[in-house]
Motif scaffolding. Structure first.
Motif, PDB file in Angstrom:
ATOM      1  N   ARG A 138      11.018  36.796  -8.626  1.00 54.65           N
ATOM      2  CA  ARG A 138      12.001  37.279  -7.660  1.00 54.65           C
ATOM      3  C   ARG A 138      13.187  37.832  -8.440  1.00 54.65           C
ATOM      4  N   ALA A 139      13.570  39.062  -8.140  1.00 50.31           N
ATOM      5  CA  ALA A 139      14.605  39.734  -8.926  1.00 50.31           C
ATOM      6  C   ALA A 139      15.392  40.709  -8.068  1.00 50.31           C
ATOM      7  N   ALA A 140      16.610  40.968  -8.486  1.00 51.05           N
ATOM      8  CA  ALA A 140      17.417  42.023  -7.866  1.00 51.05           C
ATOM      9  C   ALA A 140      17.033  43.356  -8.494  1.00 51.05           C
ATOM     10  N   ILE A 141      16.783  44.364  -7.665  1.00 48.48           N
ATOM     11  CA  ILE A 141      16.480  45.704  -8.159  1.00 48.48           C
ATOM     12  C   ILE A 141      17.416  46.706  -7.495  1.00 48.48           C
ATOM     13  N   GLU A 142      17.491  47.884  -8.085  1.00 47.76           N
ATOM     14  CA  GLU A 142      18.363  48.928  -7.550  1.00 47.76           C
ATOM     15  C   GLU A 142      17.569  49.989  -6.812  1.00 47.76           C
ATOM     16  N   ARG A 143      18.095  50.443  -5.706  1.00 52.87           N
ATOM     17  CA  ARG A 143      17.618  51.619  -4.991  1.00 52.87           C
ATOM     18  C   ARG A 143      18.710  52.682  -5.053  1.00 52.87           C
ATOM     19  N   ARG A 144      18.294  53.938  -4.991  1.00 50.72           N
ATOM     20  CA  ARG A 144      19.288  55.007  -5.070  1.00 50.72           C
ATOM     21  C   ARG A 144      20.146  55.050  -3.802  1.00 50.72           C
ATOM     22  N   ASP A 145      21.331  55.602  -3.952  1.00 56.28           N
ATOM     23  CA  ASP A 145      22.122  55.941  -2.773  1.00 56.28           C
ATOM     24  C   ASP A 145      21.392  57.039  -2.017  1.00 56.28           C
ATOM     25  N   LEU A 146      21.560  57.069  -0.711  1.00 53.41           N
ATOM     26  CA  LEU A 146      20.810  58.011   0.110  1.00 53.41           C
ATOM     27  C   LEU A 146      21.181  59.464  -0.206  1.00 53.41           C
ATOM     28  N   ARG A 147      20.148  60.264  -0.436  1.00 50.93           N
ATOM     29  CA  ARG A 147      20.327  61.715  -0.479  1.00 50.93           C
ATOM     30  C   ARG A 147      20.315  62.246   0.944  1.00 50.93           C
ATOM     31  N   ALA A 148      20.601  63.519   1.098  1.00 53.29           N
ATOM     32  CA  ALA A 148      20.750  64.083   2.445  1.00 53.29           C
ATOM     33  C   ALA A 148      19.494  63.931   3.287  1.00 53.29           C
ATOM     34  N   ASP A 149      18.312  63.973   2.650  1.00 51.27           N
ATOM     35  CA  ASP A 149      17.052  63.915   3.402  1.00 51.27           C
ATOM     36  C   ASP A 149      16.357  62.561   3.280  1.00 51.27           C
ATOM     37  N   ASP A 150      17.112  61.509   2.997  1.00 54.44           N
ATOM     38  CA  ASP A 150      16.552  60.172   2.775  1.00 54.44           C
ATOM     39  C   ASP A 150      16.702  59.261   3.992  1.00 54.44           C
ATOM     40  N   LEU A 151      15.833  58.248   4.003  1.00 58.08           N
ATOM     41  CA  LEU A 151      15.965  57.085   4.876  1.00 58.08           C
ATOM     42  C   LEU A 151      16.074  55.837   4.013  1.00 58.08           C
ATOM     43  N   VAL A 164      14.055  53.183  -0.263  1.00 61.11           N
ATOM     44  CA  VAL A 164      14.724  54.447   0.054  1.00 61.11           C
ATOM     45  C   VAL A 164      13.759  55.574  -0.294  1.00 61.11           C
ATOM     46  N   LEU A 165      13.529  56.477   0.650  1.00 62.42           N
ATOM     47  CA  LEU A 165      12.570  57.564   0.437  1.00 62.42           C
ATOM     48  C   LEU A 165      12.944  58.777   1.264  1.00 62.42           C
ATOM     49  N   ARG A 166      12.324  59.905   0.939  1.00 63.89           N
ATOM     50  CA  ARG A 166      12.479  61.113   1.754  1.00 63.89           C
ATOM     51  C   ARG A 166      11.924  60.861   3.153  1.00 63.89           C
ATOM     52  N   ALA A 167      12.674  61.286   4.137  1.00 65.02           N
ATOM     53  CA  ALA A 167      12.277  61.048   5.534  1.00 65.02           C
ATOM     54  C   ALA A 167      10.926  61.673   5.859  1.00 65.02           C
ATOM     55  N   LYS A 168      10.563  62.750   5.167  1.00 61.95           N
ATOM     56  CA  LYS A 168       9.291  63.423   5.429  1.00 61.95           C
ATOM     57  C   LYS A 168       8.107  62.496   5.232  1.00 61.95           C
ATOM     58  N   PHE A 169       8.248  61.491   4.382  1.00 61.37           N
ATOM     59  CA  PHE A 169       7.119  60.625   4.041  1.00 61.37           C
ATOM     60  C   PHE A 169       7.193  59.257   4.725  1.00 61.37           C
ATOM     61  N   ALA A 170       8.038  59.170   5.746  1.00 60.82           N
ATOM     62  CA  ALA A 170       8.039  58.008   6.637  1.00 60.82           C
ATOM     63  C   ALA A 170       7.484  58.471   7.973  1.00 60.82           C
ATOM     64  N   TYR A 171       6.803  57.582   8.670  1.00 60.55           N
ATOM     65  CA  TYR A 171       6.122  57.926   9.920  1.00 60.55           C
ATOM     66  C   TYR A 171       6.591  56.996  11.028  1.00 60.55           C
ATOM     67  N   PRO A 172       6.893  57.538  12.196  1.00 64.43           N
ATOM     68  CA  PRO A 172       7.220  56.650  13.320  1.00 64.43           C
ATOM     69  C   PRO A 172       6.055  55.705  13.592  1.00 64.43           C
ATOM     70  N   LEU A 173       6.355  54.425  13.729  1.00 63.27           N
ATOM     71  CA  LEU A 173       5.326  53.440  14.016  1.00 63.27           C
ATOM     72  C   LEU A 173       5.191  53.307  15.525  1.00 63.27           C
ATOM     73  N   PRO A 174       4.025  53.680  16.086  1.00 61.81           N
ATOM     74  CA  PRO A 174       3.864  53.616  17.545  1.00 61.81           C
ATOM     75  C   PRO A 174       4.130  52.217  18.092  1.00 61.81           C
ATOM     76  N   ALA A 175       4.737  52.169  19.252  1.00 60.89           N
ATOM     77  CA  ALA A 175       5.082  50.885  19.871  1.00 60.89           C
ATOM     78  C   ALA A 175       3.860  50.023  20.126  1.00 60.89           C
ATOM     79  N   ALA A 176       2.694  50.645  20.299  1.00 62.99           N
ATOM     80  CA  ALA A 176       1.477  49.898  20.614  1.00 62.99           C
ATOM     81  C   ALA A 176       0.928  49.120  19.420  1.00 62.99           C
TER      82      ALA A 176
END
Length: 347
Positions: A18-31, A136-148
């Motif tokens: 278990r460790a602390a890691i760094e993620r980038r600050d959000l770019r304009a097209d990030d989630l 943290v990633l580009r929004a293009k590569f995240a997908y809405p998860l259907p409610a079902a």
């Protein structure tokens, strides 16, 4: 930079820390995504053991996860904090090549950026995966998860599910198709469910008859015992598509003999190296192929299809603190059919 908590490797086969890691600050097209559930994939086991050649020191595995959006970049549309999302095996691509234009970013001609162990296209940092509380990633590569879809049971769709879905779509599987699944594990059990929902007649190929009950419970019409010569002889030339999800090296010749004219054997279990005699393809004009997860087009399609037909993985959910136990059980074959980590214990 943003800080989160993860389960991180310290060397080939070593217990994760278990460790602390760094993620980038959000770019304009990030989630930014709070990861709630992450599947444990056989390729994670290979990567953490050093079998695929990537450095294991500092590695954070995990590439099939679901979670909740916590922040969006200034240029992001279509997502907002609180949305449920799913993320798979790639988090970026060049966006310009023929593969990317076709929605097959997984085959980006300049190299897709993998969810872990890849190189960020902007700053060159090494990507750290989903055995963590935030990504943290580009929004293009995240997908809405259907409610079902249940978020824990849906996580394996993002690797195991799409790995089986793309070759089925490429082969045009539908009503009247005859499909066989070799290897009834994390990939194979989803392959059965998806092929049945597409209207195919599905057979499970197994070395023993022990899984016949499971195969039929998943929707398969039959189980063929591959160590029974009489069974194999009766099935010669029977299948339009065989999805081979066996991860260990094995002889492809018996499977090729089961294909119909112009049938396809798609090897998706990645047994590293296999040998094949050309005559086994020539006799019957058979096809030998493989597939590497999926691009944005088919991944979005899969999630919609899974929601429509109520398809998710059969999972066992463990707290992420048991990640080493999960990996050990996967190595021993003691999983039915996918372990998913609950990351809430990293808070």
């Amino acid at each position: 930079m943003r800080t989160t908590t993860a389960w991180q490797g310290s060397g080939p086969g070593a217990a994760l820390q278990r460790a602390a890691i760094e993620r980038r600050d959000l770019r304009a097209d990030d989630l930014a995504v709070r990861i709630d559930h992450c599947g444990v994939c056989h390729s994670d086991l290979h990567a953490l053991s050093g079998a695929i050649g990537k450095p294991t020191e500092g590695m954070v595995a995990g590439h099939e996860f679901t979670g909740t959006v916590t922040a969006v970049g200034a240029a992001v549309t279509g997502f907002e904090p609180g949305d449920r999302v799913a993320v798979g095996t790639i988090v970026d691509s060049c966006g310009d090549c023929a593969m990317c234009a076709a929605g097959q970013e997984n085959y980006c001609l300049r190299g897709a950026t993998s969810t872990y162990g890849g190189k960020d296209r902007v700053d060159g940092s090494i990507t750290l995966g989903g055995y963590s509380r935030e990504y943290v990633l580009r929004a293009k590569f995240a997908y809405p998860l259907p409610a079902a879809l249940d978020p824990a049971a849906a996580a394996p769709l993002m690797c195991a599910g799409i790995t089986m879905w793309e070759p089925m779509r490429a082969a045009g599987i539908g009503a009247g198709s005859r499909v066989a699944i070799a290897g009834l594990g994390g990939l194979g059990h989803l392959g059965v469910k998806l092929a049945v929902a597409l209207g195919a007649e599905v057979t499970v190929l197994s070395r023993t008859p022990d899984k016949a009950g499971d195969a039929r419970a998943l929707g398969a019409a039959d189980l063929l015992v591959t160590t029974d010569d009489a069974d194999l002889a009766r099935a010669t030339g029977r299948f339009d598509l065989i999805l081979d999800a066996i991860p260990a090296p094995h002889d492809l010749a018996p499977l090729l003999r089961l294909l119909a004219l112009d049938g396809t054997l798609s090897v998706v279990g990645y047994p590293r190296e296999v040998q094949v005699q050309l005559m086994h393809l020539t006799y019957g004009r058979k096809n030998l192929s493989s597939s590497g997860t999926g691009g944005t087009k088919h991944t979005a399609e899969l999630l919609g299809f899974a929601a429509e037909h109520g398809i998710t993985a059969d999972v066992e959910v463990l707290p992420s603190a048991k990640v080493d136990e999960a990996l050990a059980r996967l190595k021993q074959g003691d999983v039915r059919y996918r372990i998913v980590l609950d990351l809430s214990d990293l808070d």
